[in-house]
Scaffold this motif. Sequence first.
Motif, PDB file in Angstrom:
ATOM      1  N   GLY A  77       0.851  -1.061  -0.047  1.00 22.01           N
ATOM      2  CA  GLY A  77       0.105   0.119   0.087  1.00 22.01           C
ATOM      3  C   GLY A  77       0.860   1.427   0.172  1.00 22.01           C
ATOM      4  N   LEU A  78       2.149   1.009  -0.545  1.00 23.99           N
ATOM      5  CA  LEU A  78       3.144   2.212  -0.157  1.00 23.99           C
ATOM      6  C   LEU A  78       2.585   3.375  -1.161  1.00 23.99           C
ATOM      7  N   GLY A  79       1.968   3.198  -2.254  1.00 29.52           N
ATOM      8  CA  GLY A  79       1.468   4.243  -3.134  1.00 29.52           C
ATOM      9  C   GLY A  79      -0.120   4.765  -2.923  1.00 29.52           C
ATOM     10  N   ILE A  80      -0.523   4.344  -1.840  1.00 29.65           N
ATOM     11  CA  ILE A  80      -2.006   4.667  -1.773  1.00 29.65           C
ATOM     12  C   ILE A  80      -2.122   5.922  -1.116  1.00 29.65           C
ATOM     13  N   GLY A  81      -3.186   6.503  -1.207  1.00 33.41           N
ATOM     14  CA  GLY A  81      -3.431   7.994  -0.405  1.00 33.41           C
ATOM     15  C   GLY A  81      -2.662   9.167  -1.023  1.00 33.41           C
ATOM     16  N   ALA A  82      -3.305  10.252  -0.767  1.00 30.85           N
ATOM     17  CA  ALA A  82      -2.694  11.487  -1.297  1.00 30.85           C
ATOM     18  C   ALA A  82      -1.501  11.743  -0.144  1.00 30.85           C
ATOM     19  N   ALA A  83      -0.333  12.190  -0.598  1.00 30.85           N
ATOM     20  CA  ALA A  83       0.734  12.249   0.369  1.00 30.85           C
ATOM     21  C   ALA A  83       1.206  13.820   0.239  1.00 30.85           C
ATOM     22  N   SER A  84       0.511  14.715  -0.376  1.00 30.20           N
ATOM     23  CA  SER A  84       0.834  15.970  -0.318  1.00 30.20           C
ATOM     24  C   SER A  84      -0.487  16.874  -0.045  1.00 30.20           C
ATOM     25  N   VAL A  85       0.053  18.144   0.351  1.00 32.53           N
ATOM     26  CA  VAL A  85      -1.409  18.983   0.607  1.00 32.53           C
ATOM     27  C   VAL A  85      -2.384  19.242  -0.783  1.00 32.53           C
ATOM     28  N   SER A  86      -1.522  19.306  -1.989  1.00 35.44           N
ATOM     29  CA  SER A  86      -2.472  19.575  -3.205  1.00 35.44           C
ATOM     30  C   SER A  86      -3.011  18.098  -3.723  1.00 35.44           C
ATOM     31  N   SER A  87      -2.423  17.155  -3.441  1.00 35.66           N
ATOM     32  CA  SER A  87      -2.922  15.965  -3.834  1.00 35.66           C
ATOM     33  C   SER A  87      -3.981  15.540  -2.855  1.00 35.66           C
ATOM     34  N   ALA A  88      -3.825  15.690  -1.619  1.00 35.33           N
ATOM     35  CA  ALA A  88      -5.004  15.781  -0.478  1.00 35.33           C
ATOM     36  C   ALA A  88      -6.308  16.365  -0.949  1.00 35.33           C
ATOM     37  N   ALA A  89      -6.034  17.600  -1.526  1.00 44.96           N
ATOM     38  CA  ALA A  89      -7.056  18.512  -2.137  1.00 44.96           C
ATOM     39  C   ALA A  89      -7.913  17.746  -3.282  1.00 44.96           C
ATOM     40  N   VAL A  90      -6.980  17.231  -4.259  1.00 47.20           N
ATOM     41  CA  VAL A  90      -7.709  16.704  -5.399  1.00 47.20           C
ATOM     42  C   VAL A  90      -8.396  15.344  -4.834  1.00 47.20           C
ATOM     43  N   GLN A 147      -3.709  18.407   5.694  1.00 45.96           N
ATOM     44  CA  GLN A 147      -2.429  17.918   6.516  1.00 45.96           C
ATOM     45  C   GLN A 147      -2.901  16.714   7.019  1.00 45.96           C
ATOM     46  N   GLN A 148      -4.102  16.697   7.631  1.00 44.94           N
ATOM     47  CA  GLN A 148      -4.451  15.544   8.637  1.00 44.94           C
ATOM     48  C   GLN A 148      -4.472  14.399   7.834  1.00 44.94           C
ATOM     49  N   ILE A 149      -4.918  14.485   6.357  1.00 47.30           N
ATOM     50  CA  ILE A 149      -5.133  13.453   5.228  1.00 47.30           C
ATOM     51  C   ILE A 149      -3.677  12.955   5.048  1.00 47.30           C
ATOM     52  N   VAL A 150      -2.767  13.830   4.880  1.00 45.35           N
ATOM     53  CA  VAL A 150      -1.492  13.531   4.258  1.00 45.35           C
ATOM     54  C   VAL A 150      -0.867  12.736   5.326  1.00 45.35           C
ATOM     55  N   ASP A 151      -0.831  13.447   6.660  1.00 45.20           N
ATOM     56  CA  ASP A 151      -0.206  12.517   7.738  1.00 45.20           C
ATOM     57  C   ASP A 151      -0.766  10.849   8.107  1.00 45.20           C
ATOM     58  N   ASP A 152      -2.090  11.032   7.842  1.00 51.43           N
ATOM     59  CA  ASP A 152      -2.481   9.638   7.980  1.00 51.43           C
ATOM     60  C   ASP A 152      -2.186   8.577   6.843  1.00 51.43           C
ATOM     61  N   ASN A 153      -1.957   9.257   5.616  1.00 49.02           N
ATOM     62  CA  ASN A 153      -1.537   8.329   4.463  1.00 49.02           C
ATOM     63  C   ASN A 153       0.003   8.137   4.795  1.00 49.02           C
ATOM     64  N   LEU A 154       0.755   9.104   4.916  1.00 50.75           N
ATOM     65  CA  LEU A 154       2.182   8.819   5.195  1.00 50.75           C
ATOM     66  C   LEU A 154       2.334   7.570   6.316  1.00 50.75           C
ATOM     67  N   GLY A 155       1.470   7.822   7.532  1.00 50.88           N
ATOM     68  CA  GLY A 155       1.644   6.895   8.379  1.00 50.88           C
ATOM     69  C   GLY A 155       1.660   5.406   8.031  1.00 50.88           C
ATOM     70  N   ARG A 156       0.262   5.297   7.132  1.00 51.23           N
ATOM     71  CA  ARG A 156      -0.078   4.079   6.498  1.00 51.23           C
ATOM     72  C   ARG A 156       0.893   3.534   5.517  1.00 51.23           C
ATOM     73  N   ARG A 157       1.536   4.459   4.769  1.00 49.26           N
ATOM     74  CA  ARG A 157       2.724   4.083   3.922  1.00 49.26           C
ATOM     75  C   ARG A 157       3.875   3.424   4.760  1.00 49.26           C
ATOM     76  N   ARG A 158       4.316   4.316   5.939  1.00 50.43           N
ATOM     77  CA  ARG A 158       5.503   3.720   6.473  1.00 50.43           C
ATOM     78  C   ARG A 158       5.387   2.612   7.015  1.00 50.43           C
ATOM     79  N   ALA A 159       4.009   1.945   7.386  1.00 51.65           N
ATOM     80  CA  ALA A 159       3.719   0.463   7.753  1.00 51.65           C
ATOM     81  C   ALA A 159       4.011  -0.231   6.841  1.00 51.65           C
TER      82      ALA A 159
END
Lengths: 433, 274
Positions: free
Chosen positions: A160-173, A307-319
Motif C-alpha cells: 500500500g506504499l502508493g495509496i492515498g494522497a501524500a501532499s497537501v495539493s494531492s490531498a485537495a484533489v 494535512q491530517q489526510i497527508v499525515d494519515d496516509n504517510l503513516g500508513r505508507r510507513r507501515a
Amino acid sequence: MPLAVVGASHRTAPIEHRERFALGRAEVPGALLGLAADGAEAVVLSTCNRTEVYLSLPDGSDGVEHARALLAARIGHDATSAARFFYVHRDRQAAEHLFRVAAGLDSMILGEPQIQGQVKEAYAAAREVAGENGPVVGQALHRLFQTAFSIGGRVRSETGLGIGAASVSSAAVHLAKKIFGSLKGHRALVLGAGEMSETTLECLRDEGVRTAIVANRTYDRAAELAERWGGEAIHWEEFAGALPQVDIVICSTAAPHPVLTVERLRGALPHGPRRPLCIIDIAIPRDVEAAVAEQPNVFLYNIDDLQQIVDDNLGRRRAELPQAEAIVGQGVEDFWAWYSGLAVVPTIRALRDRGEQMRQAEMQRALRQLAHLTPEDQLAIDALTRSLVNKVLHAPTARLRDAAGNGRGTGVLDTVRYLFELDRDARGPGDTD
Amino acid sequence: MELTQTLHVVALAFYALAAALLGVSLARSARRLPAAATACLAGGVAAHGAALAAFTARYGELPLVGLGPSLSVLALLVALGSLLLATLGRTGPLGLVLVPVAAALAAVAEVAGMRPAAQEMAFRGPWFVLHVVLAMAGYAGLTVAFAAGLMYLLQFRQLKGKRFGAVFRFFPPLDTLDRIGRRALMVGLPFLAVSLLLGWAWSERFGFDMQAGNPKVVWGVITLGVFVAALAARAGQGAARAWRGALVSVVGFAVVVAAYVLLRAAESAGAGFL
C-alpha cells in the motif's frame, strides 16, 4: 566490470545545489558520451530531487571520478570540495539504491509515483545514445534497469506504499474526487494567485478539470496564472458572481480576514448550490468563514484538514515499508546472482578454450604417431578426449558459478586464473578488487 | 444432504467469507482483500446458480414459488448485482451492504426450506415465470438503491464532518453512489411495474382474488410507491437532491421490508404470500 552510482539527492544536497546539478534533457547525451568514453555503460537520472549517474565500468576505469567531476563542475566546485554533497554506492549497494529509488523508497515523499516514470525516461534517453564504443547502455545496465522497473511495479501493486494522497495539493484533489468521482469536466474557481493555488490548480488540471476561473486582487497576476493554465481571469470584485458556475473553489489569498463569508455565499447562491460545492481553503489566515461549512451541499476543508489526510496516509505508507523492503531485498539477491554469474562467464569460457586447445594439440600429436588407425578409431579417440576434458572441467566450472553466487567470486577467479595460466583478458563485469 | 442444499450451503459460506473479507478491507485498507472478496462472491454466485439449477432438475420447475426458493432467487440476484458492480463498475465496496443482505436472504431461504410450495401447477406458465422474475429484479434494484443510499449517507456524513477514517477511504465517491442509486431505481421501477401488470393480468385470467386488501397487492403497491418516491426525491436540482434521494431509498427499503414482515404476520397461515 563493477557497478556504481554517483549522485546527489534531497538527502545530501540543498535545493540550491540540486537545481544546479540537474541536467537538462539536451545535456544528457553529451554527458553520457563523456562518461562512456572508456567503454563504460552509463545512465543519467536527473529530477528535481536527485541527479544520479549509474555506471557499469570496465576494469581500471576512473568513471566514478569522472562522474564526480562532472557533477562538481555544475556547482563550480572541484570533486574534492563538492564531495560532501555526493554519495557513491558500488556493486550490490548500487543495485539496491536504484531499486529503492524506482520503488519510491528513497523519495522525499515516501512512495510518490512519479519517480518510476522518471527512471524509465532516463533509461530510455540513455538507450538512444551511442558513441564510438557502441551504445552507452549494455547488458549490465539494461538488466539492472529492467529489474528496477519490475521491482517498482511490484512494490506499487503488492503493497500500500502508493495509496492515498501524500501532499497537501494531492490531498485537495483526493477530497474533491471523493465528492465528484471523476473531475473531468468540472470547473474550478481559484481565489488568489499564489504558489499553492497554482500547485493545486496543476493537480486539478491533471485530473481533468478544464475550466478554471482565476480571481486575484492584482488582476495582472490573475491573468498571468489564467494564461499559464488555460483559464479565465476575472476582477476580484466579480468572484462571487462566478460561484454558481463552479464545483471547486481553491482559496489561497494573503487577506488578513475571510473573503468568502456566509453572507457572500448566500448572496451568490440564494437557494444554495445546485450541485455539491467543494471549497479548499489553503490560506493562513483562513479565507473562508467557518460557518460556510454548515451550508447545505457545501464541503469546506482547510489546510489542517488536508494535512491530517497527508499525515494519515504517510503513516500508513510507513507501515508498508517492511514489505516493500523485502521485495527490494529479494530483487537485489536475484539481480546479483545473475550479475555475479555474468562475471565468471569470461573466465569459464577461457578455461574451456584452454582445455580444448590442449586437447586438440595432444590429440593431433597422438594421431600423427597412430597413423594406422581407421577413421572410426580416430573418432572414438576424439570423443574420449572430449569427454575427459569435460569431466575434468565440470567441477571447476560449477564451483566457479557457485562462488560467484555466494560472493566469493573474486578470490576463486584469481585462483583459477593463476592455476590454469589464463589470460588477464578473461576478467569480466563485477570482477574487481 | 441433497445436492441443492449442499450447493446452497456452499454459496452461503462463500457469501459469508466475501462479507468478512470486505469488512476486514474496510478496517485495514488491505490492498488485495477486495479482489479476494470479489473472487469469493463469484464463487458464491456460481454455487448459488448451480444450487438453483439442481433445484429445477430435482423438482421439474423453476424455484419461484414458496418462501425458500423465492428468497433464494432474490439473494442470487442481489449477489449477482454486487458482483457486476465490483467487476464492471469497480465499486466493490457496495458489497459491504449487498453481500450481507444476499447472505441473510440465502440463510432465511435455507431455514425456510428449499422446496416448491404445494400450489397448483396449472398457473405456472411463462407469464407467471416472467411476473416473478421481473418482480425479483425490481426488488434487487431496490436493494442496490438501498445499499448505495446507505453508503451515500455515511460518506456524506464523513465528508461534511471532516472525518477521514476508514469509511472515507474505502467507500466510493458521493457522485458514484448517487449515480448507482439512481440507475438502480430507474432500472428496477419498470421491472416491478411490468411485473405487477403481468400479475394483475394473470390473476384476472385465472380468476384469483386480487382485491385491494390482498397482501400481494398491498406489498406491490407499497414497493411501487417507494420506487416513485425515491425517484421523485432525486428529481430537480435542489441543494440536497442526492442526499434526499439516498435517504428516501434507505427509508423506503426499510418500509418495504417492514411491510412484508407485517403483512406476512397478519396473514392467515398457508395463504401463500410469497
